[in-house]
Write a protein that holds these residues in place. Structure first.
Motif, PDB file in Angstrom:
ATOM      1  N   LEU A 166       8.731 -19.894 -51.851  1.00 30.03           N
ATOM      2  CA  LEU A 166       8.218 -20.901 -52.780  1.00 30.03           C
ATOM      3  C   LEU A 166       7.818 -20.292 -54.115  1.00 30.03           C
ATOM      4  CD1 LEU A 166       7.141 -23.732 -53.514  1.00 30.03           C
ATOM      5  CD2 LEU A 166       5.001 -23.106 -52.385  1.00 30.03           C
ATOM      6  N   MET A 167       8.340 -20.897 -55.185  1.00 24.12           N
ATOM      7  CA  MET A 167       7.917 -20.572 -56.547  1.00 24.12           C
ATOM      8  C   MET A 167       7.553 -21.878 -57.242  1.00 24.12           C
ATOM      9  SD  MET A 167      10.548 -17.608 -57.827  1.00 24.12           S
ATOM     10  CE  MET A 167       9.568 -17.315 -59.300  1.00 24.12           C
ATOM     11  N   LEU A 168       6.520 -21.836 -58.066  1.00 23.42           N
ATOM     12  CA  LEU A 168       6.148 -23.012 -58.828  1.00 23.42           C
ATOM     13  C   LEU A 168       7.209 -23.295 -59.893  1.00 23.42           C
ATOM     14  CD1 LEU A 168       3.391 -22.056 -57.572  1.00 23.42           C
ATOM     15  CD2 LEU A 168       2.314 -23.161 -59.545  1.00 23.42           C
ATOM     16  N   PHE A 169       7.381 -24.552 -60.244  1.00 22.07           N
ATOM     17  CA  PHE A 169       8.290 -24.860 -61.352  1.00 22.07           C
ATOM     18  C   PHE A 169       7.520 -24.979 -62.667  1.00 22.07           C
ATOM     19  CE2 PHE A 169       7.568 -28.735 -58.800  1.00 22.07           C
ATOM     20  CZ  PHE A 169       6.849 -29.503 -59.701  1.00 22.07           C
ATOM     21  N   THR A 170       6.181 -24.918 -62.587  1.00 22.81           N
ATOM     22  CA  THR A 170       5.379 -24.837 -63.811  1.00 22.81           C
ATOM     23  C   THR A 170       5.151 -23.362 -64.139  1.00 22.81           C
ATOM     24  OG1 THR A 170       3.426 -25.086 -62.397  1.00 22.81           O
ATOM     25  CG2 THR A 170       4.194 -27.037 -63.573  1.00 22.81           C
ATOM     26  N   PRO A 171       5.400 -22.933 -65.381  1.00 25.11           N
ATOM     27  CA  PRO A 171       5.208 -21.527 -65.743  1.00 25.11           C
ATOM     28  C   PRO A 171       3.733 -21.157 -65.743  1.00 25.11           C
ATOM     29  CG  PRO A 171       5.648 -22.828 -67.699  1.00 25.11           C
ATOM     30  CD  PRO A 171       5.836 -23.747 -66.526  1.00 25.11           C
ATOM     31  N   ARG A 172       3.456 -19.861 -65.829  1.00 22.54           N
ATOM     32  CA  ARG A 172       2.073 -19.378 -65.790  1.00 22.54           C
ATOM     33  C   ARG A 172       1.234 -19.996 -66.902  1.00 22.54           C
ATOM     34  NH1 ARG A 172       5.272 -14.930 -64.671  1.00 22.54           N
ATOM     35  NH2 ARG A 172       5.025 -14.139 -62.529  1.00 22.54           N
ATOM     36  N   LEU A 173       1.850 -20.258 -68.044  1.00 21.36           N
ATOM     37  CA  LEU A 173       1.143 -20.865 -69.170  1.00 21.36           C
ATOM     38  C   LEU A 173       0.496 -22.183 -68.779  1.00 21.36           C
ATOM     39  CD1 LEU A 173       0.563 -20.787 -72.260  1.00 21.36           C
ATOM     40  CD2 LEU A 173       2.719 -22.005 -72.589  1.00 21.36           C
ATOM     41  N   TYR A 174       1.102 -22.891 -67.804  1.00 24.06           N
ATOM     42  CA  TYR A 174       0.591 -24.191 -67.369  1.00 24.06           C
ATOM     43  C   TYR A 174       0.162 -24.160 -65.896  1.00 24.06           C
ATOM     44  CZ  TYR A 174       2.560 -25.818 -71.742  1.00 24.06           C
ATOM     45  OH  TYR A 174       2.848 -25.989 -73.084  1.00 24.06           O
ATOM     46  N   SER A 175      -0.243 -22.995 -65.417  1.00 23.51           N
ATOM     47  CA  SER A 175      -0.634 -22.854 -64.002  1.00 23.51           C
ATOM     48  C   SER A 175      -1.979 -22.158 -63.842  1.00 23.51           C
ATOM     49  CB  SER A 175       0.451 -22.077 -63.236  1.00 23.51           C
ATOM     50  OG  SER A 175       1.687 -22.731 -63.292  1.00 23.51           O
ATOM     51  N   SER A 176      -2.854 -22.342 -64.825  1.00 25.19           N
ATOM     52  CA  SER A 176      -4.162 -21.691 -64.787  1.00 25.19           C
ATOM     53  C   SER A 176      -5.284 -22.705 -64.693  1.00 25.19           C
ATOM     54  CB  SER A 176      -4.367 -20.833 -66.049  1.00 25.19           C
ATOM     55  OG  SER A 176      -3.415 -19.796 -66.122  1.00 25.19           O
ATOM     56  N   LEU A 177      -6.372 -22.292 -64.083  1.00 24.97           N
ATOM     57  CA  LEU A 177      -7.587 -23.092 -64.027  1.00 24.97           C
ATOM     58  C   LEU A 177      -8.479 -22.738 -65.225  1.00 24.97           C
ATOM     59  CD1 LEU A 177      -8.426 -22.866 -60.209  1.00 24.97           C
ATOM     60  CD2 LEU A 177      -7.344 -24.751 -61.436  1.00 24.97           C
ATOM     61  N   PRO A 178      -9.458 -23.572 -65.543  1.00 21.41           N
ATOM     62  CA  PRO A 178     -10.280 -23.313 -66.732  1.00 21.41           C
ATOM     63  C   PRO A 178     -11.032 -21.991 -66.650  1.00 21.41           C
ATOM     64  CG  PRO A 178     -11.215 -25.069 -65.364  1.00 21.41           C
ATOM     65  CD  PRO A 178      -9.836 -24.818 -64.868  1.00 21.41           C
ATOM     66  N   GLY A 179     -11.024 -21.278 -67.768  1.00 14.94           N
ATOM     67  CA  GLY A 179     -11.823 -20.067 -67.884  1.00 14.94           C
ATOM     68  C   GLY A 179     -11.164 -18.776 -67.481  1.00 14.94           C
ATOM     69  N   LEU A 180      -9.989 -18.833 -66.830  1.00 14.74           N
ATOM     70  CA  LEU A 180      -9.333 -17.602 -66.385  1.00 14.74           C
ATOM     71  C   LEU A 180      -7.821 -17.813 -66.374  1.00 14.74           C
ATOM     72  CD1 LEU A 180      -9.832 -14.707 -65.250  1.00 14.74           C
ATOM     73  CD2 LEU A 180      -9.646 -15.713 -62.963  1.00 14.74           C
ATOM     74  N   ALA A 181      -7.138 -17.149 -67.299  1.00 12.44           N
ATOM     75  CA  ALA A 181      -5.688 -17.315 -67.411  1.00 12.44           C
ATOM     76  C   ALA A 181      -4.972 -16.533 -66.315  1.00 12.44           C
ATOM     77  CB  ALA A 181      -5.210 -16.838 -68.778  1.00 12.44           C
ATOM     78  N   LEU A 182      -3.869 -17.089 -65.853  1.00 11.15           N
ATOM     79  CA  LEU A 182      -3.003 -16.387 -64.908  1.00 11.15           C
ATOM     80  C   LEU A 182      -2.283 -15.278 -65.666  1.00 11.15           C
ATOM     81  CD1 LEU A 182      -2.167 -16.736 -61.895  1.00 11.15           C
ATOM     82  CD2 LEU A 182      -0.242 -18.092 -62.697  1.00 11.15           C
ATOM     83  N   PRO A 183      -2.374 -14.017 -65.215  1.00  4.49           N
ATOM     84  CA  PRO A 183      -1.791 -12.913 -65.986  1.00  4.49           C
ATOM     85  C   PRO A 183      -0.270 -12.856 -65.914  1.00  4.49           C
ATOM     86  CG  PRO A 183      -2.722 -12.106 -63.931  1.00  4.49           C
ATOM     87  CD  PRO A 183      -3.081 -13.564 -64.016  1.00  4.49           C
ATOM     88  N   ASP A 184       0.305 -11.932 -66.696  1.00  5.85           N
ATOM     89  CA  ASP A 184       1.741 -11.669 -66.784  1.00  5.85           C
ATOM     90  C   ASP A 184       2.450 -12.684 -67.686  1.00  5.85           C
ATOM     91  OD1 ASP A 184       1.461  -9.420 -65.142  1.00  5.85           O
ATOM     92  OD2 ASP A 184       1.731 -10.582 -63.323  1.00  5.85           O
ATOM     93  N   ASP A 185       3.779 -12.655 -67.668  1.00  6.11           N
ATOM     94  CA  ASP A 185       4.604 -13.433 -68.589  1.00  6.11           C
ATOM     95  C   ASP A 185       4.226 -14.915 -68.555  1.00  6.11           C
ATOM     96  OD1 ASP A 185       6.567 -14.593 -70.140  1.00  6.11           O
ATOM     97  OD2 ASP A 185       8.183 -14.255 -68.684  1.00  6.11           O
TER      98      ASP A 185
END
Length: 350
Positions: A51-70
């Protein structure tokens, strides 16, 4: 039975519950997140291996802490599971795991949350159990022979879960699409869908399709706006081109909606039949609030009655529902806005 008192109890410590916890910390009032799993992110880890998300990391973070990497890359399910665990630790959210809720009721102005580990009293309760609660499998599945391997998409992990032979994947959402593509690489695969599928590319140019959807306002459109109503009317969209390519080159055979079964034979809407050795039911989930002992908050089919999470019962809220306010309300990229809204309402109420 032991009783503990809190300002707010949040039921569920998945992405919705964690986002709620992030904002509740700002109120500086005692609160607690309850979750039935043994660890944070376990529900994600239990999903199928590829399973991989179809939303990129830019749109897969919760408030206050960004998902790292590309930021334009697609995260894996294990990456999300680890991120949620890190999120809870980073903000030191008060969470009690291995705690299953058995009943919620209200007496006077207080809520009582009964669990397998005691009772909790609270002025506010936020139900953040999300949309994926009880697997939906059609009743006629019971007519099938025990020699057929049947798995719901939430139970499927990898191709080796299946026996030798063909496979029918029932359900045309993104989970069904990803599983069908994976299985079609090594066995005869059929995909049963109830309506014509609609496709969107994962990228347009070098940007994620979600970047473009954000720019034109679709991601921020409310459920009752003109754009929001149009998007809801379109229904499920399959992201990426892999399924379309697999259908085009004959690796996956499309079938109409599955309507009946008997022993080893399944029948479809067009009266055609198929003898299957394996079946994956990618047929979604149904809500299960059987433990919610409060009148007036569920409709005739058991779905929450709410206005952006607020119910008619003062102090009772829902969070993480599909289209709770906008398209991303049940996803990582949108649940934070709804959590902030609920927190502000709790703050005003108290």
């Amino acid at each position: 039975m032991n009783e503990s008192t809190y300002h707010t109890v949040v039921i569920g410590a998945g992405q919705a519950g964690l986002a709620m916890g992030y904002y509740l910390k700002q109120l500086k009032q005692p609160f607690l997140l309850l979750d039935r799993w043994q660890e944070i992110g376990e529900e994600w880890k239990r999903r199928y291996a590829s399973l991989m998300l179809f939303t990129p990391r830019l749109y897969s973070s919760l408030p206050g802490l960004a998902l790292p990497d590309d930021p334009q890359g697609l995260p894996t399910k294990d990456e999300i599971a680890n991120y949620l665990k890190r999120y809870a630790e980073n903000f030191q959210l008060p969470i009690q795991l291995q705690t299953g809720v058995t009943r919620v009721h209200k007496k006077n102005n207080d809520f009582y949350v009964e669990t397998n580990r005691g009772e909790f009293k609270a002025a506010n309760v936020v139900i953040a159990t999300g949309p994926f609660q009880k697997p939906r499998i059609p009743d006629f599945a019971k007519n099938l022979s025990p020699n057929i391997v049947q798995l719901h998409s939430s139970q499927y992990k990898r191709p080796t879960d299946l026996q030798i032979g063909n496979v029918l994947v029932v359900g045309g959402g993104n989970s069904g699409a990803q599983i069908a593509v994976e299985l079609s690489k090594e066995r005869q695969t059929y995909l049963s869908v109830s309506q014509k599928m609609k496709f969107l590319p994962l990228k347009i140019g070098k940007k994620s399709v979600f970047w473009w959807l954000d720019k034109v306002g679709i991601l921020k459109a409310s459920h009752n706006s003109w754009i929001g109503r149009k998007v809801q009317a379109i229904g499920d969209t399959i992201f990426g081109s892999e399924l379309k390519e697999a259908i085009g080159n004959g690796r996956i055979t499309l079938k109409e909606r599955t309507v009946h079964s008997n022993e080893t034979v399944l029948q479809f809407k067009d009266k055609s039949i198929l003898e299957a050795q394996n079946i994956i039911w990618a047929t979604g989930f149904i809500s299960d609030y059987s433990w919610l002992d409060i009148e007036g908050v569920l409709n005739d089919i058991g779905k929450p009655i709410h206005n952006r999470g607020k119910t008619s019962v003062p102090g009772l809220y829902f969070l993480g529902l599909p289209w709770q306010h906008r398209r991303g309300s049940a996803l990582l990229q949108g649940v934070g806005d709804d959590a902030q809204y609920v927190m502000q309402h709790i703050q005003t109420r108290n």
